[in-house]
Structures are given as structure tokens and as C-alpha cells.
Motif scaffolding. Sequence first.
Motif, short mmCIF file in Angstrom:
data_model
loop_
_atom_site.label_atom_id
_atom_site.label_comp_id
_atom_site.label_asym_id
_atom_site.label_seq_id
_atom_site.Cartn_x
_atom_site.Cartn_y
_atom_site.Cartn_z
N ARG B 449 0.82 -1.21 0.00
CA ARG B 449 0.00 0.00 0.00
C ARG B 449 0.85 1.26 0.00
O ARG B 449 0.34 2.35 0.10
N SER B 450 2.19 1.08 -0.08
CA SER B 450 3.06 2.26 0.07
C SER B 450 3.20 3.04 -1.24
O SER B 450 2.95 2.51 -2.32
N LEU B 451 3.61 4.28 -1.07
CA LEU B 451 3.79 5.19 -2.19
C LEU B 451 4.76 4.61 -3.22
O LEU B 451 4.50 4.57 -4.41
N ARG B 452 5.89 4.11 -2.71
CA ARG B 452 6.94 3.67 -3.62
C ARG B 452 6.51 2.40 -4.36
O ARG B 452 6.82 2.25 -5.54
N TYR B 453 5.82 1.49 -3.64
CA TYR B 453 5.42 0.24 -4.27
C TYR B 453 4.63 0.50 -5.55
O TYR B 453 4.94 -0.03 -6.61
N GLY B 454 3.66 1.39 -5.43
CA GLY B 454 2.83 1.71 -6.59
C GLY B 454 3.67 2.26 -7.73
O GLY B 454 3.54 1.86 -8.89
N ARG B 455 4.58 3.18 -7.35
CA ARG B 455 5.41 3.82 -8.36
C ARG B 455 6.30 2.80 -9.07
O ARG B 455 6.42 2.79 -10.29
N GLU B 456 6.92 1.92 -8.29
CA GLU B 456 7.86 0.95 -8.88
C GLU B 456 7.13 -0.03 -9.80
O GLU B 456 7.62 -0.36 -10.87
N GLN B 457 5.94 -0.49 -9.38
CA GLN B 457 5.25 -1.48 -10.22
C GLN B 457 4.88 -0.87 -11.57
O GLN B 457 5.03 -1.50 -12.61
N LEU B 458 4.45 0.39 -11.55
CA LEU B 458 4.12 1.06 -12.80
C LEU B 458 5.33 1.15 -13.71
O LEU B 458 5.27 0.87 -14.90
N ALA B 459 6.46 1.55 -13.08
CA ALA B 459 7.68 1.72 -13.85
C ALA B 459 8.16 0.38 -14.43
O ALA B 459 8.63 0.31 -15.57
N ILE B 460 8.04 -0.67 -13.61
CA ILE B 460 8.46 -2.00 -14.08
C ILE B 460 7.62 -2.41 -15.29
O ILE B 460 8.15 -2.88 -16.31
N GLU B 461 6.32 -2.22 -15.19
CA GLU B 461 5.44 -2.62 -16.29
C GLU B 461 5.79 -1.86 -17.58
O GLU B 461 5.87 -2.44 -18.65
#
Lengths: 722, 551
Positions: B449-461
Motif C-alpha cells: 500500500r506504500s507510495l513507492r510500491y505503486g510507483r515501482e510497479q508502474l515503472a516496471i510494467e
Amino acid sequence: MAERSFAKEVKLLRQGAGSELHVEGILAVTKALLQSGVSYVGGYQGAPISHLMDVLSDAKEILDELDVYFENSASEATAAAMLAASVHYPMRGAVAFKSTVGLNVASDALANLASGGVKGGALVILGEDYGEGSSIMQERSHAFAMKSQMWLLDPRPNITAIVDAVQKGFELSEASNTPVMLDIRLRSNHLHGSFIAEDNKRPQMTVTEAVENPKRDLSRIVLPPASFLHEHEKISQRWPAAVEYIRKNKMNEFFDGEAEDIGIIVQGGLYNTLNRGLELLGCSDAFGNTKVPMYVMNVTYPVIDQEVIDFCSGKKAVLLLEEGQPDYIEQNINSILRKAASDTALHGKDFLPMAGEYQTHVIVKGLATFLGQYRPELISSTPSLLLPADNPSSPFAPRVDAKQVQARPPGLCTGCPERPIFSAMKLAEREIGQEHHVSADIGCHLFAINEPFNLGATTMGYGLGSAGASALNAQGADRSTVAVMGDGGFWHNGLTSGVGNAVFNKNDQVLVIVDNAYAAATGGQDVLSTSTKSSTRSTQHPIEKAVRGVGVKWVKTVTNTYEIGKLRDVFINAFTTDAPGPKVIIAQSECMLNKERRDKPARAQAIKSGKRVVRQRFGVDAETCTGDHACIRVSGCPSLTIKDNPDPMRTDPVATVIDSCVGCGVCGANAHAASLCPSFYRTDVVINPNLADRILGSVRSAWITMLSSTVERRAMKYEVAA
Amino acid sequence: MSSWESGRRPITIAILAMGGEGGGVLSNWMVALGESSGYTAQSTSVAGVAQRTGATVYYVELYPDSYPAGKGSARQEPILSVFPTPGQVDVVIASELMEAGRALQRGFSTPDRTTLIASTNRVYSVTEKMELGDGRVDVESLLASAKAGSKLLIAADFGRLAQTAGSVISASLFGAFAGSGVLPVPRENFEETIRESGKGIERSLAAFSLGFTAAQEAAALAEAEKAHPKRPSGPGPVRLTIGMRPPQDPEAEAAEAEAKRHHELAISNPRSLVGPHLERRMDRVSQFPEAARSMVVHGCVRTAVFQSPEYTDLYLERAERFIGFDRARDDDQAELTLEAARHIALWMAYQDTIQVALQKVRAHRLEGVRKEAKAGEGQLTQVREYLHPQIDEIADTLPTSLGRWLSNSAFMEKIVGKVTRSGMIVNTTSVFGFSTLRILASMRPMRPRSLRYGREQLAIEAWLDTAIDVAQVDYELACGVVKAARVLKGYGQTLSHGNESFGKLMAVVPSLLGREEAAKTFNSLIQEALKDEDGVALDQALERLALSQVS
């Protein structure tokens, strides 16, 4: 406390006549001074002669026994001026320093000394810093000899020859009332060889006797009209007297050879290299039995006209080996031959390079050209170095990919307290977003010029870091300049030439004085501000007091340079303040080499006797390190290096701290101040723990085992234990 | 024949070392040895600034007294030189491998004459250490040059040997010099020299002995090889990620063996490489090309420990997207899948505060630290971490909305900035310190649920989509796109610079697609991005590229 102790070696100085001493050049020189009945010795350290000063310091007891006065001079100028004691008194005196920078500093005193002349033998021992491994600009000492008319000795690189040159140097000085310079080349200072000793001699007159019987002779004082007479006297009396002594005592050497129609003239210091060159060409053997006649100038100034003419007579050509430029000797000999209407061709810089060190391969090439032109049949073997570099048998044929061999310039040692100063300066610049013109000085801190710091634009001489920034004093500029100075340079002259000058001229520079408690770059000699007590000298005089004494208002002393965050803030403060005049930051922490030398044995002793000792070192978590090496880019510590990534998934090497770490803490402090990364840790290993340690240890260990078991249990679901 | 060629000449020895390594001690020993064994000895060195870790040369000449001066000689004692002459050096001793390279470069070591005793350990130059990637020079090439550029190469890790004996490298090198047999002097004379020199005699002798044996073995091996030259073996199917080191390094050897074992098991029995909760997922590994399987298994473990087995499922899904491209190719390297398996896992297991805290409290880590500090069994050891969480890093671990509020709040930034400006030192081995880190590590379930998690998953995709798109057209360039994730490293400023570089690299991909040598160009851009921290080299390279595209 100097870097290297000669306590063991100086015992050899007591050896009497007939014993064979196996020693280094510097020790041989010291022994020669004592055998010559020297009354007083001084000097200033600097490679390659630093160790001579250290030997003399360590030999204090022996010097005292012989009533020889010794001091560590404040500068080369001080040392040279010290020789004034030989002007009126028949006392032999010697001073030693690094050439040519030392001669630059000393030349005012030397010019005055040479003008009036000396009664007692005066010897200036020069540690010649020319060629590979030199740390200074490349110039010749010869110019100084010529301009002030002092005789210049350039003995063969041979211990006996060097000892002999010291003793004859004093005699020559006395015979001609002229100070004599003894040039000891870079590699001769640390040349190891042997000589037969003589007994030490007490001085003919001690400094005490001189002080108690003051004398003066108006004709020896450099003041008109005497100074005008001195110049004539140099030519009409002292020069001929010197020539007579040199010839009578055969200071220069002549060797016959079968090729009588040619010859080689060589500076004494190059003699061994010349003979090796001839050996390689099949023209000489290991004992100097040359096929080509040779004239070895162990005295390179003055050039003895008659000796040159005699040697050249009947020869169609001679080759002169003279290292460095300008080609003073070649010009001199050409003039002699021309005046004598000689038709001998003189070769020198036409066959050999004008500039640079005359190493063996350089000389071999020159010899091959000369012999090839006049007596090619003498060359009976051709060493591989004469082959062109594109011949696979040439030693210079490319055998290694040049990219694989990188330059390895000297740098700051492990744990050096100066490293954090430059880290902090870089961080401060980054924070305020301004770069500065940095005027550097001579000293270890000069290594900040290289990677990874890249700080420092010019270096104008010892103690001149501040003065080097004096023109860049723009009132309207949006930033100040930065100057750096070491404590060695500060006491050498920086206090007046730099700090006083900046106050006087209202210079707004930020001046960093690196106060590591010693003249560290020259081998850790004591200075006025040395933090430890000395039995022989007066130390512990703070730099801050001196700086305030000449009128600096803005002074900040940081007593622990390893606190990078704090130091960074001081820099920011200095860079941004509106205070007028120089901003002086005194950054203090003891030279780690010296500190370790003192602390290590004490620590070992404490451990042995069962005392509680905490051993510290730093480390990097390979798992947490991502291999970006940012820590290395702000540090450059030799103990902070890289290794293969132990993680089978990652490819780039990780940072690591190796066993040479002394636990200074810079890497941790850097990680903190630069917000680098959380991989750094410090380990404290408690040796000989006490009861409290043990109780605390077991409580902690139990707690950690308990908490970590859940972590490990979870991991075991996914991992297989290694 | 000249006296020099007939052998009436000194034995010449050059020692290439770095200041402070004991080259002086070594040359003093040689002089003492020479003088007691029937030689006239001379040594020289260049002091000065060379003493501070800079490269320096010590030079020794030993003239045999069995060839004395003849009657009426110009000199009675032999005239010895202060310089090593290129092409005329009998023995070169290099305390480090790059210094051996320097000896070749300067012409001191030559194939017709020189016995080159080289310690294979590396002391990296600042330039090698500074690069963001791997700036180390190629050890294999240095060794090959040393072999070709000497009559006899005696190479061993004399630094390690000395360490084993608790001594310094000068002692093991002196042993190697004795073992090389170049100087016809019995071993006892060498040892006697050490004994007479004073300090640390026993340890010096032990290191001497190790050096002696190693040199004899190395010399025998070199002789044997000379007699029966081995054909160079081609690269095997096993792709190792660790750097090639000389085979003497036991650590590298162990790592190589472990990599080989892992590789084989990943093919034959991947279940044996993971814990019980991942075993079932190992069935999916067999669909990957063999060359990539070891990496996939590593990735599975990494992502599971980082987050959860479900996260591993996500990882496998992502990696599987690449399988098809390798199946269509006829080489068995499977570079694209292998590199994707590597970089997806590394990116997915990004280094946030929770992850760092977990790494710090792991049992094997604390044991490793003790070992490194040479703490004995039960010896009290404390470990202090140098931490300095930045506001962004704290915001990153918080739930998205809270994190966003924190990173946008000037007030909070000031407060947190004050607290963290000078960082904190946490004693992991204390009750409080360990508990703190343990609690931080246990925040793992909050991570998705963290800010970074969301950001990283988007970037990875986004990155994977690009790679897949590119792979349809240009396989090699797709490999480059996958490997570009290598520039994402570090923490704080370094990481944000890395992110910037990564963005620039991704932006240039479309313009390269379809061009000749696109992959080569792109890979060189990655190298530029790793050259410096502020991205100047990359910007310049991009500028040059833009210019070349226009023209």
C-alpha cells in the motif's frame, strides 16, 4: 616524531677508523660530517633529503658528545642564513635541504653568504629532486651555483665517493673562502653501499667558543663598498684558489682508453649510468675499464679550463653527458675550446635529449650515435633497447594493453585526517551550489588535486597557498576564493606571506589550514604547533593564536576533521558569511601514520596485560550495497575498495572495507553527511571484556536470538539454508 | 664477447610496488642476503611522494665477487647502476598484478631474460573503483600479457599467503624470490637474512616458506605448460555472473563451484533449491530455457523473501513474457530471458527502508560481520549502523496518501530534515537498536500500500512493455533495454540520478529501433550512464548521437 626512526642505524656513527660500514647514502653523509669535524648542522626536510634530517635528529646524543650543534631550521632560508656562523669563525658548518625548491627559498641568504665568503668550510647539501619520482618542477641547481659563485660537487653514485666529497668539500670551501654545494642525486640518497670509516673529529672550534669570543671583520660584511670588492675578489682570488685545490687534489678523474682520438666528458653523478651504457655496448666492464677515454667531472662548477683543454687535445671529437637544461656546461666547454682554438668537435645535446632524466636507455642511445659516427668498430654488442619499438624483440614492444595499466599517483593514506576535509568541502560546495577557485599548497593535501576530489587549481610553492589566491580578490564577486595550506607550509612562511598578506590587503578568501600536527608530507617532522610534547624542542603553539595575532578576526578551529557534517557546516558558513577579510578554518586531526606509530604498540601492550581494549573497524554490507560506489567518489580511501559481488544475481562489484582499515570513521561519516547509503557499519570488538561487558553481552545476545528467530523462521519457508 | 654478455655482470632485480607496501624491507633483505652470500650489493629507491600509495620502483644489483677486478683496473669495486635498464632486468617482482603490467609497459620484463614474480592480488586504482558500474581492468588479459612478456612467470597470490601467515607481502615475495632459484644461494641464507633483520621473525619466516613453496609450484607448472602447451578451451555453457579471477583465489573458486551447482540443480531438481513454501512454484521453472533457470530460481527466492509467494507469482508472470523470444532462437544462451529474470527480480526487490532493516537483522549477516572483524567465538562484538533516512525514503514506506502528504508538506520536511540531517547511528547489537530494526522489517505487509510500491510497479510494467515491443523487432536491443535497469542503483541522490539516466535511456529507445547497430549504440549509452554520477557523460553521448542522427 618522524616517520622513520634511525635509532638503530645511528649507532654506526660511532664506528672508528678502519671499520667497513654498510649504509644508506644519507647515513654515510652524516658520518662524513662527523669525520670532518663539523661544528654545526642545520637544514629543512624535504624529499629526498628528509631522512638526513631525521638521522641527525636521532643522532642527538652523538652530536652532543662531540659538541656539534644541530637544529631543525624553520625554512631553507633559515638554514642557509645559519651558515653565517662560518663567515668570521673558523667553524665548519653544513646545512641540508631539497633542491631546487630549497635553493629558491634559500637563495637570498646564499647570495649574501657567497658575496662575503667564508672562513670556515660551509657546505650546502642538496637533495636533488630531479627525474623519476620527483615531486617538484624540473630545474637545475647549476644555475644557483653560477649566479652566486658557489662550487658545485656532483659525486659518483657511490658511497665512498660521496663520503669523500663531503670531506673534500669542506677543504675546498676553506681553500677558496667559498661556500660549496654538494649535489646528492635523487637515487643516491637511498643508495645502499659501503665505505671504510674514519674516526669522528671534534670541531676545531665549537659554537660555544665562537659565542664567547665574538669577532667581526668589516671586509666580510655585505655592505658597500665591501660588496663591490667581493665581486672582484670572487674572480681574482677565490676562483683561482678553487681551481688549484681541485686540480691538486684530483677531484675530477681521468681514465685512459684505447680509442685515443675520442673521449667522453661526464658529470660525476652520471658516471655509473655511463659505464653501464658502455658495458652494454661492449666498450667497458664492471670495473670501469673503458675503451673510450673519460673525463669525470665530480666538480661540475667551476669548469676547469685547463683540464678540459688537456683532455680534448689530440681528439677529433668528445661527447658530453650533461643532464637537464639549459646546457650550461656544454656552452661553457664550447667557449673554452673556442678560446683555445681547439678543433675538437663537441657533441652533447645534439646526440642526447635536451630535457629529462638521463636513464640508461637514454645514454645508450646517445653513446651509440656518437660511437657510430666516430668509432663504430668499438661497438661489439647491441642491446635490445636499441631496436625500434616495432621490433618484437625490443623491450619497448607493446606487451600489455595500455588500458589495463592505469596511472597510480600518490594519494592520501588510509585513515588520513585530511580526506574528510576535502569530502566536507565538496559537500559544502554541492549544498550551496557553487564551485570555487581553489589555490593549493605543497603538502599531502595537494593530493586532493587528483581523483576523486579534483580540488585545487594551482600550487605556487611551500606555504604560498594563500598568496596564490591573492590576486583573485574581487570585491564584487558572488563568492570568495579558497586557499589551502598545511601546518608545515604555514610555519615555513605562510603566516606572513599568506595570512598576514590577506589581512593587510583585506582579502576575503577562505583559507583552510590543515593542522595535522606534523610536517606530514616530508615524513612527519615536528613543527611549532605539534600537539605532543618534545624533549628537544618547544611545541604546542596553536596556529589559531598565531593567526589571531596577525589580525584575523574570523577563525574557526575544528578539532576533529572526521566529523564531516560539522566541518561541512563550517565551510558553508565561511562561504556564505558577509564578514570582511580572510576567513580562516583550522582543520585539526593528527596525522594517522604518526598516531598509529604511537598508539599501536601501546594498544598491543594493553591487550597483553589484560586491559579492556575496543578494536574498531568499518564494513560494508554487501547485500545492502548496490555497487554504485558513491562512497568511493567522496573518499578515495585505500582501505575502501571493491570486490566481486557475492550476490549471484548482481554483476557490479560492491564496496568493501579491507583489513588495513584503521577505523578512522570517514566512510561512515561520509555516508552520513552525504546521505549516501545505509550499508556502512562499524564493528567494535571488545578485547579482554570486563564483567559488565559480559553481562550486557549475554542479555543482548539472548534478546537478539529471540527476536531474530521469527525472521529466520519466515525466511526458511522460502530459502534453503546455505 | 663483451664482459656483460659473457656474464661478468650483476644480477639485476626490479621491485615494483606501491608506497608503504614494504618494498624497502624487501630490497634491504636482498642487499643483506647478497652481502652475506658473496655479492657486492647496491639498492636504490625513489622516496618522496611515492611513499603514499603511489606506484614506485626499487632496484637492486648483486655483483658476484667471483669475478673480481683485474690488476690495474680503473676501479677496485664494481660500478653498479641506479636505474633498471629496459631489456636487462633478470628478476622483476611485482607486489600486485597491475604493477606487473607496468613492468611490461616499461620494458623491465622481457621474454628473453626476465623471471617475473607477480602477486596476483589486485589493489584497485581509484579510477577502477570510482565507476558506478564495473571499472576494473581485465585480470585475465594482464595475466596473459605477463606470461607472454616474461621468460618465466611465477604468479600466485602472495598477498594472501602473507596474510595467512600473519605477515606482510614483502616476506612471501622474498620467499618467492628464493623459490624461483634465480639467485644461486641456498634457502638457509635467505632465512638467516630474515632472522638477522629483527622484528616479527617467526611470522616472516612462515610467510617466506609459503611464498617459497608457491613459487616452486608455479614455476613447475609454468615449465610443464611450456613443454605441453594447452589448447585454449572455449567458453562452456555455464554463464557465471561473478567476474573472472585468477584461479588461485579460493573465494572466487568457491563462488564458481556454487554457481555451477546451483545451475545444475536448477535444471535437474529446482525444488531442492528453495524452501517448502516455494516448492510448488518450481514446476513453472522448467518451461524456462535451461541457461536461465538458475537465475529464475534465485529470483523466486528473492521476491518471496522480499514480499510474499504471491509476489513471486507476479515475478514469474513477468519473466515468462520473454521465454518465447528465446525459444525461437537457435543459440542456447537465452540471454534475453536470463537478463530479464535477473533484472526483474532485482527491481522488484528494491532497497527500501523495510528491506534494508531486514537485511541488517538477518542472522547470517551478523555472523558475517563477526567473521570479518575477526571476532573469536563468543567474543563481544557490537555493530553500529550509519543510517540517515531521508524524508522521501520515509514517505515512500508510508501508505500512499500519507506518504504523499508527508513529501508535500514543507513543515514536515523541515522537522524530519532537522532530525535526519546528520543521520543516526543505531547499535544493532543493542536491545533497543535490534528491536527498532526488527519492527521496521516487520512492516513488510504494509508495503503493497506504500507510495513507492505503486510507483515501482508502474515503472516496471512500462519498462517490460518497452522491452517486449522492442524484442519483436530487435532481439539484441531488447537485451539492452532489459539490462538498462542496471543504472538504477544506490540510495538518495545517487538513486535519483540513476532514475534520471534510466529515463533518458528509455526515451532514446524508439529512435534507435530499426537502426543498424542499435544494440551496440544503446549498450555504449549504458556504459556512459555508469561513468559519472551527474549524468554529464550520458548527456554528451546523447548529444553526439542526436547529431549523428541528423547528419
